[in-house]
Design a protein around this motif. Structure first.
Motif, short mmCIF file in Angstrom:
data_model
loop_
_atom_site.label_atom_id
_atom_site.label_comp_id
_atom_site.label_asym_id
_atom_site.label_seq_id
_atom_site.Cartn_x
_atom_site.Cartn_y
_atom_site.Cartn_z
N PHE A 1 0.86 -1.19 0.00
CA PHE A 1 0.00 0.00 0.00
C PHE A 1 0.88 1.22 0.00
CE2 PHE A 1 -2.90 -3.01 2.10
CZ PHE A 1 -4.02 -2.82 1.31
N ALA B 1 2.03 -5.23 2.81
CA ALA B 1 0.99 -5.97 3.53
C ALA B 1 1.05 -7.46 3.23
CB ALA B 1 -0.38 -5.42 3.17
N GLU C 1 -1.47 -12.89 13.67
CA GLU C 1 -1.80 -11.78 14.56
C GLU C 1 -2.46 -10.66 13.79
OE1 GLU C 1 1.47 -9.68 16.26
OE2 GLU C 1 2.55 -9.62 14.38
N SER C 2 -2.97 -9.73 14.53
CA SER C 2 -3.64 -8.58 13.93
C SER C 2 -2.65 -7.80 13.07
CB SER C 2 -4.16 -7.71 15.06
OG SER C 2 -4.83 -6.62 14.54
N GLY C 3 -3.07 -7.44 11.90
CA GLY C 3 -2.21 -6.66 11.02
C GLY C 3 -1.24 -7.49 10.22
N SER C 4 -1.37 -8.81 10.27
CA SER C 4 -0.40 -9.63 9.55
C SER C 4 -0.74 -9.73 8.07
CB SER C 4 -0.33 -11.02 10.17
OG SER C 4 -1.61 -11.61 10.14
N GLY C 5 -1.92 -9.23 7.67
CA GLY C 5 -2.23 -9.22 6.25
C GLY C 5 -3.30 -10.20 5.84
N LYS C 6 -4.00 -10.76 6.80
CA LYS C 6 -5.00 -11.76 6.47
C LYS C 6 -6.14 -11.16 5.64
CE LYS C 6 -5.89 -12.56 10.85
NZ LYS C 6 -5.03 -11.59 11.53
N SER C 7 -6.64 -10.03 6.13
CA SER C 7 -7.75 -9.40 5.41
C SER C 7 -7.30 -8.94 4.03
CB SER C 7 -8.29 -8.22 6.18
OG SER C 7 -8.82 -8.65 7.39
N THR C 8 -6.10 -8.44 3.97
CA THR C 8 -5.60 -7.97 2.68
C THR C 8 -5.59 -9.11 1.67
OG1 THR C 8 -4.25 -6.38 3.87
CG2 THR C 8 -3.70 -6.76 1.57
N GLU D 1 -12.80 -13.57 9.24
CA GLU D 1 -13.19 -13.50 10.66
C GLU D 1 -14.71 -13.43 10.82
OE1 GLU D 1 -10.85 -11.14 13.18
OE2 GLU D 1 -9.20 -10.91 11.76
N HIS E 1 -8.13 -15.19 14.00
CA HIS E 1 -6.93 -15.25 14.82
C HIS E 1 -7.16 -16.18 16.00
CE1 HIS E 1 -8.72 -11.25 16.24
NE2 HIS E 1 -9.07 -12.15 17.13
#
Ligand SMILES: Nc1ncnc2c1ncn2[C@@H]1O[C@H](COP(=O)(O)OP(=O)(O)OP(=O)(O)O)[C@@H](O)[C@H]1O
Ligand SMILES: Nc1ncnc2c1ncn2[C@@H]1O[C@H](COP(=O)(O)OP(=O)(O)OP(=O)(O)O)[C@@H](O)[C@H]1O
Ligand SMILES: [Mg+2]
Ligand SMILES: [Mg+2]
Ligand code: NI
Lengths: 344, 528, 350, 325, 326
Positions: free
Chosen positions: C29, C42, C61-68, C194, C227
């Motif tokens: 990004f 990301a 963990e949060s922010g690891s890029g799963k949603s991306t 999630e 997560h």
């Protein structure tokens, strides 16, 4: 989430103030994002307004004016600005609001004036809101370059000094209601576009928009069927603010003689009242009605707007003053607050 | 410092004559007489002219010149300057100054095409020679304000100088306490008639519009109110009947309703006359001009030219009097029949409809146009009032694209210019070519011949004779629809100063922008 | 309590061509202004495949890029590089970004927040009807109505709820509607980002069970992003662990969570509160580890700056038996002596 | 810093767009200043003088792009030309002679309206349903609904003419010279009261309601509850925690308004005969005084942009979150 | 109903809540968010409060600190803290009671820091207001506090947005223990964080509690977390407490169907994969009766035999489980 009775941007002439709403030039404002998810926006809004006393008072005033405007040709047939020999008469049974120095019936002028003032106000309101919606939605939905470009244009228009622009535009276009309307739209749309854009932007980032994209909806449908319905209250607020702006700005322009002097409208009535020295001669009845009408219509619109805010944002709803601790422990806020005030 | 508060005579001795200026929201320190917007009093109390014509009485007062000689052939005039006139810096006024003034005037502002030469003879005589005999020249050159050569010739760009400390021959020349909203002119220490500088000075106040100035007048804050005051009896006089007075002599320019004679049906004199007859001039003056103006007659001449009017024409006016029946008849005869709805149609079958253009800021003329439009309904003619900005209106006039409009006219001591610009072929320009006077574009060969005679006529009696004929021609052709003589507004409050011109003592008008203003300034005296 | 042991994987899992295959997917990004060159990485070179009728959990963990990752695959976001193969066809090459309805009729997404993913302005019916209409699944009025009711039944909702507005539903019910909306399209693959994290604990398990049912009965492949390791273990056939935008470990869920090989996975597992097991969590160790892994000086997969491996491309090490398809990509991993597994180079990242 | 640079870039573009518009607009107006002047003089001016005047005033007939290049050049060099209606006074001088009063009037009114309005908003929100909260908003909205000039004329008539409490015109009494004396300052103050008050009355409602609504939203934020839980003194919570955050949107509108102050309060100036830029602009427009019009427009635009830019910088100080982005 | 609660640490309860009822009074209808809830917390005890979202946990916490805002009204009951009647406190007394006696870490602790003040300023505020320390002294102590939660004291000058979620959470925890209160309320202190950070925070709290010895009211809906951490716990449903007992007891033998559902919603990390059911969608309990002692120290609200069935609508007996599917 924001009120639409705005601080005068020029601190100068409220009459020609633009409908600049939520300030937020790019900077996050607390509470800006805190508009609670509207509960079934449309129905809820209408229902909320129907039960809101402020909205009802506002709507009642507005409806009276609209009815008078529509009925004007019936109530006062003929040319309201017809010049007669009965000059400067005080209010009487025959002329409820007296006559002007030119022998025109003030009541007829005032009621006929509602036609053009409301027409201009509503047209300007709807048109600038429409432009605002289009720009705001396109900006928010497409993002990137389109957003950058549209935002730039919007901001430039916001930064252009409004009154000078109005004066210049009004002076060089041929006179007529059309010109007044056009000029007011040109100077008025940017404020609504910015408000609507920021709201659209926050809705754009909601998952349901992404969900619509994933389910294969086309851009137009997403903008107008998914995003727009969720902006009902802000669109309404913007609309009302723009109408107020339109009515006020028209009056200001006309008072300066920059409107179309040959139409009968509240602003022109005041222009002529000034010209004929209504205040100097003590003919208050020439001067007061049109000003009061403008104020009443603006007030009515502001009330509805206020109510829209309250309905969509329950936090703004009026709360009854707390009765001193009949129930154990009223809210802590109140007690601390009152203490803070007595201490000072 | 309200005048009313200071009724004691000693206070009045030091009081400043307070005058509002209603169309200048602010003053700029610029006393250059060549400026397009000249500061007030520059040409009234700072600079003076050779002679002063008083239209209220029709007489001429020698001023910087004591006498003048018009040559027999009408091709020159020689002025003799007054002795002992000094500039406010102490230098004497000389003939060179006069000659230089005209040189400068022609260079900067043009005009005076007829002027061949201005020749000083010695220190106190100056001769103006013309290309052709030019009888209107006397007042034309005689009323131009004279500038000191020793000051102006030293400037590189005289037209661009702000002349912050003006040097003139007038009674009040010393600029003091200059502010954007007011300034004071104090006595000229070297004035040539010091006995007439009876007031301590003049104070000008700036106003952004009539309203403010009227408020000041109504409140008694000013001594002189030269602006339009609506319903003056009630708003001004009634507050202090004893001291307040007004006088509106009809000496202003004739205000005309001009019809574009290049367009049908206005090319037809019968139509012009018929339309004129449909106009209720009494109502026009009453509504549009608060009853302060005098309706026009068919000589077309304003009250300024009362002595020039041809009684035969004036007393037999038909087409400047309201006569709806006759108007209808004329129109019917001319072939503009009324339809079933009572509306007339043009010969090409289009409805008889046109616009009356007036600048939006002239609310009085707007009312006039509205009354006319209302009057015309009675003869089945639809006139729509069109009121864009003056700039747009004038652009239409200049190009000849307008239908009709309310306009001013020339207002000289002699009626020559009025007739020249209303009927002279020389001033007619084709549509699309700019013209600055004959907007209605009417030329008349008969009038042309008379006008030529007029300029060549040396003595006034002969001029009058020609003017009579011109009026007859005007009466026939009806080049314009004269409406009313523009009044010279003026009201005063004599609490502090006395000696104002009145109808009974018309030594000047109550205008503050006329050549006669200096007469008032040199007549007023503090109340004792 | 019942003691039924659930099957390890659906019968179709792992056979033939994968339903969805992601190869070398990266996403950066840009941040800052127009002139800025700064960017956030990301996703970096992610390879992941989803078999037919298989549920793969993506944890991290949060922010690891799963949603991306999910958003890229759903084509809400344009990947910087990489391939997405649906049925073996590279969809990114085939047509314009965001343009293809055909792709969307094969792949649907369920969002994290059921409160946000249903437009409050519309009735439930609208969502399902639109899904049917857009993808040409709507027949006659009666057929459509029947289909709508069928869908509602599939996700365990009453058909009369079709006329409700989202705000009249509980969170669990809304998430069911969101799933029904995805199902209406009859996709092969569902991405679930999630889907239970915003739900009440008590209804979470119901959604998980529904997803499992859909896999078993309709053979839909799913990417389950979470997560919550425990739910991944409960639901997914395989689990992939993501760390700082990269996949670091993958394997059969039970095996992976029983024998986490990557230090980060171990950290995750240790952090899950489990009353049955006393935690061996060491925050200091975690902080060190994270710092080391994130340090630019060290290799992307190497927490140990003393053991640089920058010359060598990161490799996948197989863990345990080949059946488990369990691998880890980190040099910190050293197979225990005597264990059957050997560090094998399975693939090189190009 | 990068935030500020970015804003700066935006302002430059906005500035360019506005000055270009500013260049084009007057040129679309029909007529030219000289014939306009001629029309206004209504017979006092000789038609023969028109051409000479055109030459004198330098009414431009060059190709438009040449004029544009010249215009840009002049802006860069700060040369705004000579006013036409006030010929031969340079535009800068005309503006300079007015701008002080404009700033005084607009600035005073703005500061009072914003400060008092915001304070009232804070109090109203803090004591929901209290006297201030119930009575003031409808009242102020009603007052604010009146056309500005109407209220000004009414006030002038009532307080100036009938009651005689207030001066009727101008920024200070005619006899005085501006100076730093008590006499002058108090006199100027007395002249300022009514014009400023009417502006304040009309605009204060907007400030108050805006602040009130943001403040109510802010009051529901968790950090306010936290501050209360911390047992802080109510005054401190109200100002340092709630108002400090709720103020942020107001600051932006304040910046906007501050810039527009330079545009002058046209209607006020006309009604109260107060010297100022607003009336000057109207005059310039009516007299087709391009140089003055452009000079004023430029000044206003520059002031608006500058004010906004300053507010942006100030905002960065006020809201640490902006710094990060 | 009286419950002889067993306090963990000492015999004297720090906090005693009796029959607390809180209502949210709306325009059209009012909801009872907390309904006759009673519990007590002993000195040094960690008391857990679990239950689904919206069951009234935060409302209880806010009532204890008297932080309820309109439209909430405390409709009945009493809260006693160390013998003092919290509900009867005057404004000044209340102000001193807050944070000195009871401190709280809010549900959304990450958002409970003022975004425009530095962390340092927000901590020193506490000291200058309550302890009357000078600014310098306050700052010194603030630095100590941060060290206590393992944040570098240079962070005192940071604004909240410059800290990660976990750091913010820890900063708030540090603030909560600044005045060494006797009771610390933790309202879901870790829900917004990822598991790893969550674990870190919980470890921190345990450590602090060990060190400072305060009692804790720990609110969460994560049963595994709760069981791991607390000594005694209560399970809430719809504003009522349905079960309360030692944490271990509830873990091993949950009795109320709702408690069972909660326990069943967490798949284990070890052992075989077993199908779990949770609470069937739409199942609701109504008219929950008062608690009754099922075994020593284990109180359960009586429920009918039909409790587990999740389908039957119909008559609601006291203690039955209503299985309306909508
Ligand atoms: N639109 C964006 N612009 C810039 N950075 C982004 C954007 N979207 C995501 N990121 C960054 O990419 C990284 C991965 O984000 P992502 O949302 O995929 O994480 P996640 O694993 O889903 O986290 P969570 O468990 O919190 O949902 C984060 O560092 C995030 O800050
Ligand atoms: N301001 C309010 N107005 C009306 N009802 C409210 C308000 N705040 C809370 N409630 C209601 O009170 C009940 C209890 O809310 P509370 O916040 O105490 O629940 P909670 O157990 O803390 O939930 P969570 O786990 O989601 O934090 C809820 O049903 C909620 O709808
Ligand atoms: Mg995510
Ligand atoms: Mg809560
Ligand atoms: Ni390595």
């Amino acid at each position: 989430m924001t009120t639409y009775i705005h601080p005068s941007p020029s601190a100068a002439d409220a009459a020609v103030e633009r409908p600049t709403a939520a300030p937020a030039t790019g900077a996050p404002a607390p509470g800006a994002a805190s508009a609670p998810a509207p509960r079934r926006p449309r129905q809820g809004l209408i229902h909320g307004l129907l039960t809101n006393p402020k909205a009802m008072v506002g709507a009642a005033i507005l409806l009276v004016f609209i009815a008078l405007a529509l009925l004007a040709p019936v109530l006062f047939p003929g040319d309201p600005s017809r010049i007669t020999d009965m000059a400067s008469l005080e209010p009487s049974a025959e002329h409820w609001l007296g006559t002007t120095a030119k022998g025109q019936d003030v009541m007829a002028l005032t009621i006929h004036g509602a036609r053009s003032s409301l027409l201009v106000g509503l047209t300007v309101g709807f048109a600038s809101t429409l432009v605002g919606i289009l720009v705001g939605l396109a900006s928010a939905y497409f993002g990137k370059f389109i957003d950058e470009a549209l935002s730039l244009v919007t901001n430039v228009f916001l930064l252009l000094p409004g009154l000078p622009l109005l004066v210049i535009l009004a002076a060089f276009l041929p006179p007529g209601l059309g010109t007044v309307i056009l000029v007011l739209i040109v100077t008025g749309w940017a404020g609504s576009a910015r408000v609507l854009r920021s709201q659209a932007l926050s809705i754009r980032s909601k998952d349901f928009v992404a969900a619509a994209v994933v389910s294969g909806e086309r851009a137009g449908r997403i903008m107008f069927r998914e995003i727009l319905p969720n902006m009902a209250s802000i669109v309404m607020g913007t609309l009302l603010a723009c109408v107020i702006y339109g009515i006020g700005a028209q009056a200001g322009l006309e008072f300066l003689g920059l409107g179309d002097v040959s139409t009968v409208s509240w602003g022109n009535n005041l222009f002529w009242a000034g010209n004929e020295g209504a205040l100097l001669t003590g003919s208050w009845w020439v001067f007061v009605p049109s000003g009061l009408c403008i104020a009443l219509v603006a007030f009515a619109l502001a009330l509805i707007n206020y109510a829209v805010d309250e309905v969509t944002n329950p936090r703004l709803r009026k709360i009854k003053a707390a009765k001193p601790a009949a129930v154990v422990g009223t809210t802590a806020r109140r007690s601390t607050a009152s203490e803070g005030n007595t201490a000072k | 410092n309200k005048p009313a508060d200071s009724s004691s005579s000693s206070a009045n001795q030091n009081a400043l004559l307070t005058i509002p200026r209603e169309d200048m929201g602010t003053f700029i320190r610029n006393f250059n007489p060549f400026a397009p917007t000249v500061n007030p009093m520059v040409q009234q109390s700072i600079y003076e002219s050779l002679l002063i014509f008083n239209p209220a009485k029709g007489d001429t007062t020698p001023w910087l010149a004591t006498e003048w000689d018009v040559a027999k052939d009408g091709k020159s005039i020689t002025f003799t300057l007054r002795d002992g006139v000094k500039w406010s810096d102490g230098k004497p006024l000389v003939a060179e100054d006069v000659a230089y003034t005209f040189q400068l005037q022609k260079k900067i502002k043009g005009g005076f095409e007829y002027l061949k030469a201005v020749t000083p003879e010695g220190t106190n005589k100056v001769t103006f020679t013309f290309n052709t005999p030019w009888s209107p020249a006397l007042y034309d050159v005689g009323q131009l304000t004279i500038l000191p050569k020793h000051i102006w010739s030293a400037l590189k760009d005289p037209e661009k100088d702000t002349n912050a400390k003006p040097v003139g021959t007038g009674p009040y020349t010393e600029v003091e306490s200059f502010q954007a909203q007011s300034f004071v002119l104090k006595k000229n220490p070297n004035y040539w008639q010091p006995e007439k500088q009876k007031i301590a000075g003049i104070k000008m106040l700036a106003f952004a519009g009539n309203d403010g100035a009227n408020l000041a007048a109504a409140n008694g804050d000013v001594d002189w109110a030269p602006q339009f005051i609506p319903n003056i009896e009630k708003t001004f006089v009634a507050k202090d009947k004893e001291h307040r007075n007004y006088w509106f002599p009809p000496t202003g320019a004739m205000i005309n309703w001009q019809l574009n004679t290049t367009k049908a049906p206005f090319h037809d004199p019968a139509v012009r006359k018929a339309l004129s007859m449909a106009v209720d001039r009494d109502q026009v003056t009453k509504i549009g001009m608060s009853g302060y103006a005098q309706p026009a007659d068919c000589t077309g001449l304003s009250g300024n030219y009362d002595s020039w009017k041809n009684p035969a024409v004036k007393d037999n006016c038909s087409w400047t009097k309201l006569n709806v029946e006759e108007a209808n008849k004329l129109l019917d005869e001319a072939g503009y029949a009324k339809g079933a709805d009572g509306k007339r149609t043009l010969k090409d079958g289009k409805p008889f409809e046109f616009k009356i253009s007036v600048g939006a800021s002239s609310s009085d003329w707007l009312s006039v146009a509205n009354v006319i439009s209302q009057n015309l309904q009675a003869v089945g003619v639809t006139a729509k009032v069109d009121s864009p900005d003056w700039a747009a209106v004038v652009a239409g006039y200049e190009q000849g694209t307008f239908d009709s409009g309310i306009v001013w006219s020339a207002n000289d001591p002699s009626p020559y210019k009025y007739f020249n610009t209303s009927m002279g072929s020389a001033t007619v320009k084709p549509v699309g070519t700019k013209t600055f006077d004959n907007y209605h574009r009417f030329g008349d060969p008969k009038a042309d011949a008379l006008l030529k005679e007029f300029v060549a006529a040396g003595d006034e009696a002969k001029q009058k004779d020609i003017a009579y004929k011109l009026q007859e021609e005007y009466n026939d052709a009806a080049p314009l629809v004269p409406l009313f003589s523009g009044p010279e507004w003026g009201a005063y409050n004599d609490t502090r100063f006395t000696g104002w011109p009145t109808q009974d003592n018309p030594y000047a008008t109550l205008s503050v922008r006329a050549p006669t203003t200096v007469l008032v300034l040199t007549t007023l005296e503090p109340r004792k | 309590m019942s003691s039924t042991v659930l099957g390890a994987a659906a019968p179709t899992a792992g056979t033939g061509q994968p339903a969805l295959e992601i190869r070398g997917l990266s996403k950066t990004f840009p941040i800052g202004g127009l002139l800025s060159r700064k960017s956030v990485r990301a996703l970096h070179q992610v390879d992941l495949s989803l078999g037919r009728g298989e549920i793969v959990a993506l944890v991290g963990e949060s922010g690891s890029g799963k949603s991306t990752l999910a958003r890229c695959v759903a084509r809400l976001e344009k990947p910087s590089s990489g391939e997405i193969l649906l049925d073996g066809v590279d969809v990114l090459k085939r047509d314009r970004f965001q343009a293809s309805r055909a792709y969307r009729s094969q792949l649907q997404m369920v969002f994290q927040d059921p409160f946000g993913s249903l437009n409050p302005a519309h009735r439930i019916e609208h969502f399902l009807r639109r899904s049917l209409a857009i993808h040409g699944k709507a027949g006659s009025a009666a057929a459509t109505q029947r289909r709508l009711e069928e869908l509602m039944a599939t996700v365990g909702l009453q058909p009369d709820m079709l006329n409700s507005y989202p705000h009249e539903l509980s969170g669990g019910q809304r998430q069911r509607v969101a799933i029904a909306r995805a199902l209406a399209v009859e996709p092969q693959v569902i991405l679930a980002d999630e889907p239970t994290s915003m739900l009440d604990v008590s209804v979470r398990i119901g959604i998980l069970n529904l997803m499992r049912k859909l896999r078993d009965e309709q053979g839909i492949s799913m990417l389950y992003i979470t997560h919550d390791l425990a739910s991944a273990r409960y639901l997914a056939d395989r689990t992939a662990v993501m760390f700082a935008g990269e996949l670091v470990e993958e394997g059969e869920s039970l095996d992976l969570l029983a024998n986490p090989a990557h230090p980060y996975t171990q950290l995750l597992v240790s952090a899950v509160p489990d009353p049955a097991r006393s935690g061996s969590y060491d925050p200091v160790r975690r902080a060190e580890l994270r710092a080391a892994v994130m340090s630019p000086a060290s290799c992307a997969f190497d927490g140990d700056p003393e053991q640089p491996c920058s010359a060598e491309q990161p490799v996948r090490h197989r863990v345990g038996s080949p059946d488990n398809r369990h691998w880890v990509r980190c040099h910190l991993y050293r197979p225990a002596a005597g264990s059957a597994g050997h560090a094998l180079v399975e693939s090189k990242v190009s | 810093m990068r935030f500020i640079l970015r804003r700066l870039g935006f302002y430059l573009i906005a500035f360019w767009v506005s000055i270009t518009l500013n260049f084009l607009l007057p040129r679309f107006m029909p007529g030219d200043p000289v014939s306009r002047m001629f029309a206004r003089s209504a017979g006092q001016m000789q038609p023969e003088q028109i051409e000479a005047l055109r030459k004198l005033l330098g009414v431009d007939s060059r190709p438009i792009w040449e004029q544009y290049a010249d215009y840009l050049h002049n802006i860069v060099t700060g040369n705004m030309g000579v006013s036409i209606t006030r010929f031969p006074t340079p535009v800068t001088e005309v503006i300079a002679s007015q701008i002080g009063w404009t700033l005084l009037l607009g600035g005073t009114a703005l500061v009072i309206a914003a400060v008092v309005g915001n304070l009232l908003g804070i109090l109203a929100a803090w004591r929901r349903g209290g006297a201030i909260d119930s009575a003031l908003p409808p009242l102020l909205v009603f007052v604010g609904s009146f056309p500005y000039f109407w209220l000004a004329m009414g006030a002038l008539y009532l307080f100036g003419v009938i009651l005689g409490w207030s001066p009727l015109r101008h920024a200070f009494s005619d006899g005085l010279e501006p100076a730093f004396t008590w006499e002058f300052i108090s006199d100027a103050g007395a002249h300022l009261v009514l014009p400023a008050l009417t502006i304040v009355l009309v605009s204060i409602g907007g400030w108050m309601l805006g602040m009130r609504n943001t403040m109510i939203a802010t009051n529901a934020e968790d950090y306010i509850t936290m501050a209360e839980a911390k047992g802080l003194k109510p005054g401190r919570i109200m100002f340092r925690y709630a108002a400090r955050n709720a103020m942020l949107p107001s600051v932006t509108s304040f910046g906007m308004s501050l810039g527009f102050v330079v545009g002058g309060a046209l209607l006020t100036e006309v009604v109260f005969a107060y010297p100022g830029v607003g009336y000057q602009l109207l005059n310039a427009v009516q007299g087709l005084d391009y140089p003055l019009m452009q000079g004023l427009f430029l000044t206003i635009t520059a002031a608006v942009l500058l004010a906004n830019f300053l507010v942006d910088i100030f905002y960065v100080r006020l809201d640490p979150r902006v710094r990060a982005s | 109903m009286t419950i002889s609660q067993v306090s963990f640490g000492s015999h004297e309860p720090v906090l005693e809540v009796k029959d607390l009822t809180v209502k949210y009074v709306g325009d059209t209808r009012s909801t009872t968010a907390v309904d006759r809830v009673s519990f007590s917390i002993g000195t040094g005890e960690i008391f857990g409060l679990a239950g689904e979202s919206g069951c009234g946990k935060s409302t209880i916490a806010n009532s204890i600190m008297r932080l309820l805002k309109d439209p909430a009204k405390i409709a009945g009951g009493s809260i006693r803290f160390g013998g003092k009647d919290v509900l009867g406190m005057g404004p000044e007394e209340l102000r001193r009671f807050r944070w000195q006696d009871v401190a709280m870490v809010f549900q959304s602790a990450m958002n409970s820091l003022n975004p425009v003040l530095t962390v340092g300023e927000q901590i020193t505020d506490i000291y200058t207001t309550h302890a009357g320390y000078s600014r310098k002294e306050s700052l010194r102590r603030a630095a100590e506090l941060l060290e206590l939660v393992r944040i570098d004291p240079v962070r005192l000058k940071s604004y909240p947005h410059q800290l990660s979620g976990g750091m913010r959470q820890r900063a708030v925890i540090a603030m909560a223990v600044a005045l060494k209160p006797s009771l610390l309320i933790l309202d879901e202190p870790t829900t917004a964080l990822d598991v790893v950070v969550q674990q870190e925070i919980m470890a921190q709290i345990k450590e602090l509690q060990h060190e400072l010895g305060f009692s804790v009211l720990f609110i969460t809906h994560d049963m595994s977390l709760m069981v791991e951490l607390s000594h005694r716990m209560a399970v809430m449903y719809g504003g009522r407490i349905v079960e309360t007992a030692k944490a271990a007891d509830i873990h091993t033998a949950p009795q109320h169907p709702y408690t069972q559902a909660l326990m069943g919603a967490f798949p284990p990390l070890t052992g075989p994969r077993v199908p779990l059911t949770g609470l069937a969608d739409g199942v609701k309990f109504r008219n929950i009766p008062d608690l009754a002692e099922a075994s020593p120290g284990h109180f359960v609200a009586p429920f009918g035999a039909t409790a587990v069935a999740a389908g039957g609508s119909g008559a609601l007996e006291a203690g039955t489980l209503e299985g309306a599917t909508r």
